[in-house]
Structures are given as C-alpha cells and as structure tokens.
Design an enzyme around this catalytic site. Sequence first.
Site: not given
Length: 199
Positions: A107, A21, A146
């Site tokens: 995602k 990310d 994450c």
Amino acid sequence: MNVPNSQTIDPQDGDALIIVDVQNDFLPGGALAVNNGDEVVPALNVYIDLFLTKGLPIIATRDWHPVNHCSFREQGGPWPPHCIANGHGAQFAAGLRLPPDITIISKAALPDKDAYSGFQGTELEAVLRSHGVRRVFVGGLATDYCVLNTVKNALENSYQVYVLGDAIRAVNIHPDDGRKAEQEMIAKGAIMITAKDLA
Ligand SMILES: [Zn+2]
C-alpha cells in the site's frame, strides 16, 4: 467487550488472518520504530501457525513507499522516510513465520497518496471476497494508525473483526493514542481477543 473466558473462537472457513505492516522500519532500530513493536512477532506466530494448520488465508500488508513519498517530512508529511520499496526497512520482520504462499498487499506505493488502511487503494477487499471471507483477525503495527484504519475499513465493509490484543503495539505520539484506538475499534464493533480465546 472481551470474549468471556468460557467461550472460545474456532477459526474456520470464512476466516482470514490479516497481519498489518510488521516491517523492519516499524521495529526497534527501524526508521519509524514502534515501542516494543518486536513483541508482536512471537505473538503473531501463534496465530500464523493456527491459521496455517487450518488451511485458512493469511494476508500481510506492507507500506511500500517510493523515495519521494508524500508522507515523508521532506515532502511536507509527518514521518521520517520509512519502508522504501524493496529496501531493508520495508522487509517483513525476519522472525515472522510467514508461509511462502502468503498474500502480500502493498500500500501507498505511489508518491502522492498515503494509506494507513490495508484496504485503501489496494486489492485487499477483492482478495477477501475471493476467499469468501466474513471474519477477519487483525494484528500488527501500529495500533493507533494502520491497525486502527484497517479495522475501521473492515467494519465499514461489513466484516466481523477480531483485533488480536496481544499482537498489536502503538506508536503513542500522545501517551493514550493506543488505548484510545482500542476503545474506538471496540466502540465501532470490533472484538478484542488474545490467543487464549482461540480454540
Ligand atoms: Zn508509511
């Protein structure tokens, strides 16, 4: 449980780099900025160059939300709108030297489900299996969300996990969140390394 200085890790067949990310909205100035999040970019480029040189798989995960995503405050979630699919905030950091043939794992792309882990509702496990991966090297944003959850899932899926300690940064809603996340990952079996531990 850091790797002793005398011992280096040599990335080889069966290893993969997972970049979590590293998207504009998580960088300073973004909708959900992580303090000093931009510092992971040059740190990750070192690992990218090494894995690229060795011809090893590099995978980048990304939040890829619809405008009405359940994690957004307007929908009752905890976060401001961020990483809207195809928007500027969802793009990878411009300075990240991602190779053209990188595998991208999107995602939380459906309105009703969030995913902090790159494994959650994605093909990441299948991609790793197809490459014969046994060890994963994980860095990116954010340490306490994450990265933490991707590392936990990787450990649960029996991968050996190296966390790139110089290439992660935390949101730190509570000041200790990042440190606690690091401790949790180590307690569950992950090994904290920095670029100088690699051959
Ligand atoms: Zn999100």
